[in-house]
Design an enzyme around this catalytic site. Structure first.
Site, PDB file in Angstrom:
ATOM      1  N   LYS B 181       0.789  -1.286  -0.541  1.00 45.05           N
ATOM      2  CA  LYS B 181      -0.071  -0.027   0.284  1.00 45.05           C
ATOM      3  C   LYS B 181       0.772   1.348  -0.128  1.00 45.05           C
ATOM      4  CE  LYS B 181      -1.972   2.090   2.848  1.00 45.05           C
ATOM      5  NZ  LYS B 181      -1.696   3.848   2.739  1.00 45.05           N
ATOM      6  N   SER B 234       5.522   7.279   9.937  1.00 50.43           N
ATOM      7  CA  SER B 234       5.937   7.779  11.485  1.00 50.43           C
ATOM      8  C   SER B 234       6.045   7.077  12.796  1.00 50.43           C
ATOM      9  CB  SER B 234       4.817   9.014  11.594  1.00 50.43           C
ATOM     10  OG  SER B 234       3.191   7.942  11.788  1.00 50.43           O
ATOM     11  N   THR B 235       7.081   7.353  13.878  1.00 51.98           N
ATOM     12  CA  THR B 235       6.980   6.191  15.238  1.00 51.98           C
ATOM     13  C   THR B 235       5.830   6.203  15.848  1.00 51.98           C
ATOM     14  OG1 THR B 235       9.129   7.424  14.970  1.00 51.98           O
ATOM     15  CG2 THR B 235       7.567   6.345  17.432  1.00 51.98           C
ATOM     16  N   GLU B 236       4.687   6.666  15.779  1.00 48.51           N
ATOM     17  CA  GLU B 236       2.933   6.933  15.651  1.00 48.51           C
ATOM     18  C   GLU B 236       2.327   5.613  14.871  1.00 48.51           C
ATOM     19  OE1 GLU B 236       1.249  11.056  15.257  1.00 48.51           O
ATOM     20  OE2 GLU B 236      -0.905   9.717  15.757  1.00 48.51           O
ATOM     21  N   GLY B 238       3.861   3.752  13.781  1.00 54.38           N
ATOM     22  CA  GLY B 238       4.757   2.011  13.683  1.00 54.38           C
ATOM     23  C   GLY B 238       4.546   1.623  15.443  1.00 54.38           C
ATOM     24  N   GLU B 255      10.637   0.542  10.437  1.00 58.14           N
ATOM     25  CA  GLU B 255      11.711   2.213   9.679  1.00 58.14           C
ATOM     26  C   GLU B 255      10.624   2.998  10.118  1.00 58.14           C
ATOM     27  OE1 GLU B 255      14.836   1.711   9.771  1.00 58.14           O
ATOM     28  OE2 GLU B 255      14.499   0.090   8.070  1.00 58.14           O
ATOM     29  N   CYS B 289      13.627  10.755   7.008  1.00 55.77           N
ATOM     30  CA  CYS B 289      13.402   9.641   7.980  1.00 55.77           C
ATOM     31  C   CYS B 289      14.993  10.156   8.931  1.00 55.77           C
ATOM     32  CB  CYS B 289      13.568   8.539   8.294  1.00 55.77           C
ATOM     33  SG  CYS B 289      13.581   7.381   7.040  1.00 55.77           S
ATOM     34  N   GLU B 386      10.786  15.146  15.739  1.00 54.45           N
ATOM     35  CA  GLU B 386      10.658  15.241  14.785  1.00 54.45           C
ATOM     36  C   GLU B 386      10.382  16.295  13.606  1.00 54.45           C
ATOM     37  OE1 GLU B 386       9.852  11.306  12.578  1.00 54.45           O
ATOM     38  OE2 GLU B 386      12.050  11.679  10.854  1.00 54.45           O
TER      39      GLU B 386
END
Lengths: 309, 474
Positions: B181, B234-236, B238, B255, B289, B386
């Site tokens: 996707k 994004s970490t969120e 993730g 990642e 990133c 970030e």
């Protein structure tokens, strides 16, 4: 060596070796990136005229004759006889023996007369000979002197000797402008090129020039980039603007434009004129003329439509 | 003044259709429920195309197609799979101009980057993993490593085609099949890649592309018949994925974000360090990133370096992404522009000194001038969060120990940079930095042979290189 001379050498060495280093990979990548700028249409037309005004039209052959030098002078005054809007070249560059002929042929034209003195191209002659060479060229009418440094002395670390030679030649030049040829192809590293640039500027150079055109590696974009950074930093520190002259191997309009981009994005406007930047070239001019005609007429004219020299 | 006349790359090399469907089982079709969304050119806000939004039923169909294709595909000898990958790589090279223009139109990145960085790397990744396909037994993961099965992959909008290559090339080389996707703001190059797969006569179902927003991605990663999830973003998000996958047999690599330190020591090659700083944070509008978004500069050279950096920033050309001379293109979306703007305002309100060179931004589209903040401390939000935009925070340090401590004092750990002429210092400092990639006297350099991945909140798993195979082998 006297104690004072040793102390001076040590000071000069500490200064030159204290300059920021040059990362080879980085400087070459930066020059390559700037070389991809796309200069088209109106900006190309402007660049071509500017480049023509920056050309030191050069003949440095053992076989040079007064006739050839006169022809070159005529070409410098009026590069494209068919087009009066074409600007003149910056200067004619000849051996000292040809200065008188050239001075006469250029009189009243505003085109400068440069001469390669100081035992060009090797520089392997006693200082007295180099100074006499310089004085004679100036007396005969040269208003710009292109001198070579002693690469051997530089590589041997005899910085004060190189410094003193340049300073002595500068004095012998009187009112003439001094261009100091570093012969960068023989200096081996970018760090050396930056140091040699500073050494020449500190000793009184008005211009720093890459090469004689007589060795394997002459002007390249990364070498010129390092020298431009040196003149930029020198100005920031000492307030004096030093010119830069790449010489040897610049043959095409495309190449010349890459140098103009380099100036534009490294040192800027103040160097984008013939008082601060020159091309040491002989075959570049005709390519500039061809491209200039192509821009105005829309098609390429063959080489026979432009004068040989 | 030497002004550059406009030098636009031609749009006519790419033919964008009015609407696109999903790529499932080797064919394009519309979504089952008929939902569509628009993708716009961020430089002009012009609508480029309508794209189908995949619903649960569509994702089911794509996963089922991938499952059917998995048996025969994984049974092929490695050398046969390699042939397809080589073919894809060559077609990408042949169509690279078209794909570069498409990428710049949909993403807003300057054509010189899509042309000279993205596309060559995309082809290189397929070539690289094609080389591994018949040598898996020698990769160090056992004598007979097996593929995992169906990989559900979700990629971000900053390098749409490159991230696709990072995901698809190792998955196919190792014998997995994929449902990918792309991000909702940059779906087009993935759909063009689907066409590349058809051109390469890749068996149907081996690669499936489902377009849509976050819910499509969520459904894909939670799909019971997906064996392996790979996510870049994004970490969120993730974290949500990690939660969703936990307790299942699914394999997961993430990642995520970064807040990289770019450390400049006082003996650095200053002019090249300035280039590295610029490349570190302004490359791809800072939508990277691993961007060097925190500059840590030794106090003794800080003033000198900042003068050079500002002078260099003043030469950056911001504008039309399709102009070959553009250095900084458009921000990818209105939402991202809002986030960058907000965080920058927070930086100023927290007392950091904000500076941007004079530059005229286009009237339409999403734009943000390259910006630096000086006088930043570890306590500022702009030094911790970030920003994912062309915004650099400048901090100073006195000793190497302090540099390392500050560099590591972040929830992230994706990348770092060291600038010094002293080789021993490079080795000593690199050894202490908690970051997946450490660049020395350079920044933002990528190579398919080099593994990439993070520490801490920057995720887990590695992509690229031999290590990148591991994530796709059981």
């Amino acid at each position: 060596m006297t104690v004072t001379a040793a102390a001076e050498l040590s000071d000069l060495r500490s200064f030159l070796h204290g300059l920021p280093g040059v990362d080879k990979v980085g400087v070459e990548a930066r020059a390559a990136a700037l070389a991809t700028r796309s200069i088209k249409t109106s900006s190309k037309a402007k660049a071509i005229d500017l480049a023509i005004r920056m050309v030191d039209l050069t003949t440095l052959e053992g076989a040079d004759t007064p006739g050839k030098v006169r022809a070159l002078c005529a070409k410098a005054r009026r590069p494209d006889p068919a087009d009066p809007t074409c600007p003149p070249a910056a200067a004619i560059c000849v051996y000292p023996a040809m200065v008188k002929v050239a001075a006469e042929a250029l009189s009243g034209s505003g085109v400068h007369l440069a001469s390669v003195a100081t035992a060009f191209p090797s520089g392997q002659a006693p200082l007295e000979v180099k100074l006499a060479d310089t004085r004679e060229a100036v007396a005969d009418g040269a208003d710009e002197i292109d001198m070579v440094i002693s690469r051997g002395a530089f590589l041997a670390g005899e910085y004060t000797r190189v410094f003193d030679e340049i300073a002595a030649v500068k004095e012998a030049c009187g009112g003439a402008h001094l261009k100091v040829i570093l012969e960068t192809g023989e200096l081996a590293t970018y760090d050396n090129i930056r140091r040699a640039s500073w050494l020449a500027m500190l000793a009184g150079a008005d211009f720093i020039k890459t090469s004689t055109g007589k060795v394997t590696v002459n002007a390249t974009l990364p070498i010129t980039l390092v020298m431009l950074e040196a003149v930029r930093d020198f100005r920031a520190r000492h307030g004096r603007i030093i010119g830069v002259k790449p010489a040897g191997g610049i043959k095409t309009t495309k190449d010349a434009i890459k140098y103009l981009v380099l100036i534009n994005e490294t040192v800027g406007d103040d160097w984008l004129n013939p008082d601060r930047f020159r091309f040491g070239a002989s075959s570049l001019l005709n390519d500039l003329l061809m491209q200039r005609t192509k821009l105005t007429t829309g098609h390429y004219a063959g080489p026979d439509y432009f004068t040989l020299d | 003044m030497f002004e550059y006349a406009p030098a636009p790359e031609s749009r006519s090399v790419v033919d964008i259709a009015g609407s696109y469907g999903l790529f499932i089982d080797g064919a394009f079709d519309g979504g089952k429920d008929g939902n569509v969304f628009k993708t716009v050119n961020p430089a002009t806000e012009e609508v480029l195309a309508e794209v189908a939004a995949a619903g649960p039923e569509d994702v089911d169909r794509a996963v089922a197609a991938a499952r059917r294709a998995f048996g025969p595909w994984s049974a092929l000898p490695g050398a046969e799979r390699a042939k397809y990958l080589f073919r894809i790589a060559r077609i990408i090279q042949e169509r690279s101009r078209e794909l570069a223009v498409l990428e710049s139109l949909d993403n807003g990145k300057p054509i010189k980057e899509s042309r000279d960085v993205d596309l060559p790397l995309v082809a290189a990744h397929f070539f690289y993993y094609a080389g591994w396909a018949d040598k898996l037994a020698y990769a160090g993961f056992g004598p007979d490593p097996r593929p995992i099965g169906v990989a559900g992959q979700v990629i971000p909008w900053n390098f749409p085609l490159l991230m696709l290559a990072w995901k698809i090339a190792p998955a196919l080389a190792t014998g997995n099949t994929v449902v990918l996707k792309p991000a909702e703001t940059t779906p087009l190059s993935a759909l063009f890649f689907a066409d590349v797969c058809r051109q390469a006569e890749l068996p149907p179902g081996v690669v499936n592309i489902v377009t849509g927003a976050g819910d499509t991605g969520a459904y894909l990663v939670q799909h019971p018949d997906v064996n392996k999830v790979a996510f870049t973003g994004s970490t969120e998000v993730g974290r949500e994925i990690a939660r969703a996958v936990s307790g299942t047999a699914k394999r997961l690599t993430l990642e995520l974000g970064g807040k990289a330190a770019n450390i400049v020591f006082d003996d650095a090659p200053i002019d090249q360090a300035v280039e590295g700083i610029v490349n570190g944070i302004f490359f791809n509008q800072g939508h990277v990133c691993c961007a060097g978004s925190r500059l840590l500069v030794q106090e003794s050279v800080a003033d000198e370096l900042l003068v050079s950096l500002k002078r260099r920033m003043a030469t950056l050309r911001v504008g039309d992404p399709l102009d070959k001379n553009t250095d900084i293109g458009a921000i990818n979306s209105a939402a991202q522009l809002t986030r960058i703007t907000e965080l920058s305002e927070i930086g100023a309100s927290e007392g950091a000194e904000r500076w941007s060179p004079e530059c005229t931004l286009p009237d339409r589209g999403f734009w943000f001038a390259p910006t630096i903040f000086t006088g930043v401390t570890q306590a500022h939000r702009i030094a911790r969060e970030e920003i994912f935009g062309p915004v650099l925070s400048v901090l100073t340090f006195r000793t190497p120990e302090e540099a390392v401590a500050k560099a590591n004092n972040t929830p992230y750990g994706l990348s770092a940079g060291i600038w010094t002429e002293k080789g021993s210092r490079i080795l000593a400092v690199a050894d202490k930095l908690r970051a997946g990639v450490v660049w020395a006297n350079t920044f933002n350099k990528f190579d398919p042979a080099s593994p990439f991945g993070g520490y801490k909140e920057s995720g887990y798993g590695r992509e690229g290189g031999r290590h990148g195979l591991e994530a796709y082998l059981a």
